[in-house]
Scaffold this active site. Structure first.
Site, PDB file in Angstrom:
ATOM      1  N   SER A   1       4.690   2.146  -3.067  1.00 33.03           N
ATOM      2  CA  SER A   1       4.273   2.121  -4.128  1.00 33.03           C
ATOM      3  C   SER A   1       3.297   3.099  -4.574  1.00 33.03           C
ATOM      4  O   SER A   1       2.993   3.161  -6.090  1.00 33.03           O
ATOM      5  CB  SER A   1       4.937   0.761  -4.761  1.00 33.03           C
ATOM      6  OG  SER A   1       3.540   0.083  -5.032  1.00 33.03           O
TER       7      SER A   1
ATOM      8  N   LYS B   1       4.495  -6.092 -11.819  1.00 33.37           N
ATOM      9  CA  LYS B   1       3.595  -5.225 -12.143  1.00 33.37           C
ATOM     10  C   LYS B   1       3.097  -4.929 -13.631  1.00 33.37           C
ATOM     11  O   LYS B   1       2.139  -4.471 -13.734  1.00 33.37           O
ATOM     12  CB  LYS B   1       3.958  -3.767 -11.552  1.00 33.37           C
ATOM     13  CG  LYS B   1       3.967  -4.459  -9.675  1.00 33.37           C
ATOM     14  CD  LYS B   1       4.850  -2.474  -9.366  1.00 33.37           C
ATOM     15  CE  LYS B   1       4.411  -2.810  -7.482  1.00 33.37           C
ATOM     16  NZ  LYS B   1       5.417  -1.401  -6.705  1.00 33.37           N
TER      17      LYS B   1
END
Length: 869
Positions: A757, A800
């Site tokens: 990511s 996140k």
């Protein structure tokens, strides 16, 4: 009050209406209060009263069932009891009610009802002498009783009194005098006045409420003796019949004699509780009777009877005798058919879950769905749930709340560090020291076959030469198999299908795929700052105040102070650190409160001066005292102590976390990424620099193989698109790596990092380095990249995004295919953030730089147009 003048109760008393039992003078009973009139009496009279007189109430028996209570007052029984409320206990489960412990004082007659609302109050007439129940001198009471008996010897009342006393002594003599309660009753017969014995004895023996009501209505002493004497005689006849049915044992006298001499019998211990149960036969016969009454399935019953048959032929000196007996006792104690009734009230369950936990809507909805299905279908297998989330978000406490909501027993099994499969399935009985596994032991502990089992930290199971406990859990957590779970110790099937299993874990990465497939995974994300503030003021602060002996009138923590603790002293997904910080504040205030009781105010205040370096700004609310420990001239703190930012710094020290995002993005080659960890989401800085070299790429920060490959992808994509974005090397060459070495670093080098990511963050960081432009300081991003410049979806979006929100960022760049995950983010967080969904790296770069990151379009010249023609 002297007894010579006569102790009198108040002439006006509030009335408590009961329907469950009958309170008699001289006895004590617990009364449950849940009707409107009785609740109002407790709140207005007992809880607010400050004198002894306010604790005396009238107890009227034989009223209507409160479930059918109407607006009008029911017909009152004419005779009642004046009672003293000794204890009041309140509870909200299953509905608001009080439990009163009341001691009866004397009889009373209701002469006139003065008012009915909000609770009845009546004019009463005292019928008994209160001295006979409240006299503290037992010898004087006995002397009074003796004189009364001598005066009434010729009368019929004296004969009834003497006969009742002798019958009561006979009844007590038939009981075991070694029991302390019996010995105390025998002493009471000699110390209490004779006129009080009918009421006291009737309250102790087995009688119905109607019989107790007849004794209560007997105002005359002679009538009272006549009504009570048959009850006492009936109790004696019942004891005689019970003694005749018991089979005498020839060694009873020897056994009792040996016990009195301090002797010990081989193979058994003397116990008053067990002795009465096992007098009807030997141990094996008692065990066989228990086995037949255990209501176990036919296969288990056959095994137990077979073991019993072996046990009868086995001498007690054999070691296997104790092992077989322990096995049979365990089989008897297991809840083969015992279960609790589920509380299926969805509305009450919703209220209870909301009061216990704030947020966590997905978990609450799943529990309510289970209750709804149980209402529609009674025979339903227990679901296998797995709560996955960072530490401190309340996974274990939610399991307890679910058990309370369902009205089931709760048992927690800690699996962290378990590396032996025998802990789950038990040991075979051929081994020395064998014992059942934790599942069967838990069922034995709770005593029902449908509890809530919490398998805590299922992701931290170990593995050793003794087997894999995760593999042993496959049978336990499979709804298609656990109806016949076989423990190695039992060696017979036990039905676990009614057990509600709840597993907790911080991550699913370490759970074996086969075990994870058997569980319904529910993600429990971290809390937002607003949710933490609400949790702190609903749960954490009241709990810490209670634990530290403080009250809200002594300490107040405003919401802005709680926000400072959350943002500047803690950085976590859960609330454990927040709870510890609040505890530190409470301890500091407790010191000031405790010192304030002992510090006297000086006669003349000290002259005002400028505060020293150690005292500047250190104030608590309206109080002027310092919290750093210097209390030489401290005044008692003014209540309540309100914690502000200065006091917070005095107690907790300098802030541990600062908003450093903008300061760290002052040079090209720095970008902010978003990472997921088992502790929740985190922001992650990526730094790049270049120097003269041979085009080498250096990666530091304990990166995994996937992140190293992502860095290679980022370099390759930027080199292939260098002309498009006008990226050059320091010498102005078209290849950014020509004559240049690149160093890519991820701070927090002690932490291992891996995953795809960070690809878009690396591209943005290197693009900033090659172009010399600054990345926006309020942008964070996440996403996987491909060699063609596509942005692929990643996981952990909610954690996140919450991390970016905690860090004060304003824009978040996400993959286009992760747009569906934004629905799980709280609405107020979505409103405060600007989300940019990108499907290609071009869109990522345009969102990360002020003014975009323009690409040079290929010249649309004449050659291209004419070539097509």
């Amino acid at each position: 009050m002297a007894s010579n003048s006569g102790i009198r109760i108040p002439s006006r008393l509030p009335l408590l209406l009961t329907h469950e039992g009958v309170l008699l003078p001289g006895s004590t009973m617990r009364i449950s209060v849940d009707t409107a009139r009785n609740m109002q009496l407790v709140k207005s009279r007992l809880l607010k009263g400050t004198s002894l007189k306010s604790t005396i109430i009238g107890v009227i028996p034989n009223t209507r069932d409160p479930e059918h209570e109407a607006e009008d007052l029911p017909t009152l029984h004419s005779i009642g009891v004046a009672g003293l409320a000794v204890q009041v206990v309140g509870s909200n489960w299953p509905k608001p009610h009080y439990t009163l412990l009341i001691t009866g004082l004397c009889r009373l007659r209701v002469t006139q009802l003065l008012k009915e609302r909000p609770f009845p109050v009546a004019e009463v007439e005292q019928l008994d002498k209160l001295e006979q129940y409240t006299s503290a001198d037992a010898d004087a009471a006995a002397a009074d009783a003796a004189s009364a008996d001598s005066a009434d010897t010729a009368g019929e009342l004296g004969e009834l009194s003497q006969r009742f006393y002798q019958t009561a002594v006979q009844l007590v003599g038939m009981l075991d005098m070694s029991v302390p309660v019996v010995a105390k009753l025998r002493r009471l017969l000699d110390s209490l006045p004779r006129e009080t014995l009918p009421d006291v004895i009737t309250a102790m023996i087995r009688t119905s409420n109607q019989e107790k009501l007849q004794v209560l209505d007997a105002v005359g002493l002679e009538e009272r003796f006549r009504r009570t004497l048959p009850l006492l005689t009936r109790q004696i006849e019942g004891l005689k019949l019970l003694q005749k049915t018991r089979k005498p044992r020839p060694d009873d006298d020897k056994r009792v004699l040996a016990v009195r001499r301090g002797g010990v019998f081989p193979g058994r211990q003397f116990s008053l509780e067990d002795e009465g149960e096992e007098e009807g036969g030997d141990d094996t016969a008692v065990l066989e009777r228990k086995v037949r009454l255990a209501n176990m399935p036919e296969p288990a019953l056959r095994v137990c009877l077979k073991e019993l048959k072996r046990l009868k032929k086995m001498p007690q000196s054999m070691p296997e005798f104790a092992l077989t007996r322990n096995y049979l006792e365990l089989m008897v104690e297991l809840p083969w058919s015992k279960s609790t009734t589920d509380c299926l009230d969805i509305r009450a369950a919703r209220v209870l879950l909301d009061s216990d936990h704030y947020a966590m809507e997905k978990l609450k909805r799943r529990v309510l769905e289970y209750l709804a299905v149980r209402q529609l279908k009674r025979a339903l297998k227990g679901p296998i749930l797995c709560f996955v989330g960072p530490p401190g978000v309340g996974k274990t406490s939610v399991g307890r709340s679910i058990a309370r909501t369902l009205g089931r027993e709760f048992h927690r099994i800690a699996l962290g560090g378990v590396c032996d499969q025998s802990d789950i399935r038990g040991h075979r009985r051929t081994y020395v020291g064998s014992m059942p596994g934790r599942i069967i032991n838990g069922l034995k502990t709770v005593g029902v076959n449908n509890p809530v089992f919490l398998l805590d930290e299922v992701d931290k199971l170990g593995k050793s030469l003794q087997g894999d406990p995760a593999a042993a859990l496959l049978e336990v957590l499979d709804p298609e198999q656990n109806h016949s779970f076989t423990d190695h110790y039992l060696n017979v099937a036990f039905d676990l299908s009614q057990v509600l299993f709840i597993a907790t874990a911080n991550t699913t990465a370490t759970i074996p795929p086969a075990l994870l497939d058997r569980m319904e995974v529910l993600q429990v994300p971290g809390y937002t700052q607003e949710e933490k503030v609400e949790i702190a003021h609903r749960h954490l602060i009241p709990q810490q105040l209670e634990q530290h002996g403080l009250t809200p009138q002594q300490l107040q923590i405003p919401q802005h102070t709680t926000q400072d603790i959350i943002s500047r002293y803690t950085r976590e997904a859960g609330v454990r650190s927040l709870e510890r910080k609040i505890g530190a504040v409470c301890r500091a205030v407790a010191v000031k409160v405790a010192e304030g009781h002992k510090v006297c105010k000086p006669e003349s205040p000290p002259p005002e001066r400028a505060p020293s370096a150690g005292e500047a700004g250190e104030r608590v609310g309206r109080g002027e005292e310092s919290l750093d420990g210097s209390t030489e001239l401290a005044l008692p703190p003014e209540m309540p102590i309100v914690i502000d930012r200065h006091a917070l710094r005095d107690i907790l020290g300098l802030p541990l976390f600062e908003m450093e995002v903008s300061e760290r993005l002052t040079l090209p080659g720095v970008a902010i990424g978003l990472a997921w960890t088992p502790l929740g989401g985190e922001i992650m800085f990526v730094e790049a620099s270049r120097m003269e070299g041979e085009g080498q790429l250096t990666l530091t920060g304990q990166l995994g193989d996937v992140m190293k490959e992502s860095a290679q992808l980022a370099i390759s994509w930027l080199r292939s698109n260098a002309k498009k974005y006008q990226l050059t090397n320091p010498g102005g060459g078209a290849d950014p790596l020509e004559g240049t070495d690149i160093h890519l670093h991820f701070p927090a080098g002690a932490v291992t990092k891996d995953g795809p990511s960070a690809g878009v963050t690396m591209v943005t960081c290197l693009a900033s380095l090659f172009s010399g432009r600054l990345v926006r300081s309020d942008v964070a991003m996440t996403g996987e990249i491909t060699l063609r410049g596509l942005v692929l979806p990643v996981g952990g979006i909610k954690d996140k995004v919450l991390a970016a929100h905690r860090a004060g960022l304003k824009r978040v760049v996400l993959p286009k295919r992760n747009e569906k995950d934004l629905e799980e983010i709280p609405a107020h967080v979505r409103a405060e953030l600007d989300f940019v969904t990108a499907s290609s790296l071009d869109q990522v770069l345009n969102a990360a730089f002020d003014g975009g990151f323009p690409a040079v379009s290929p010249a649309i010249g004449q050659p291209q147009v004419t070539s097509k023609l």
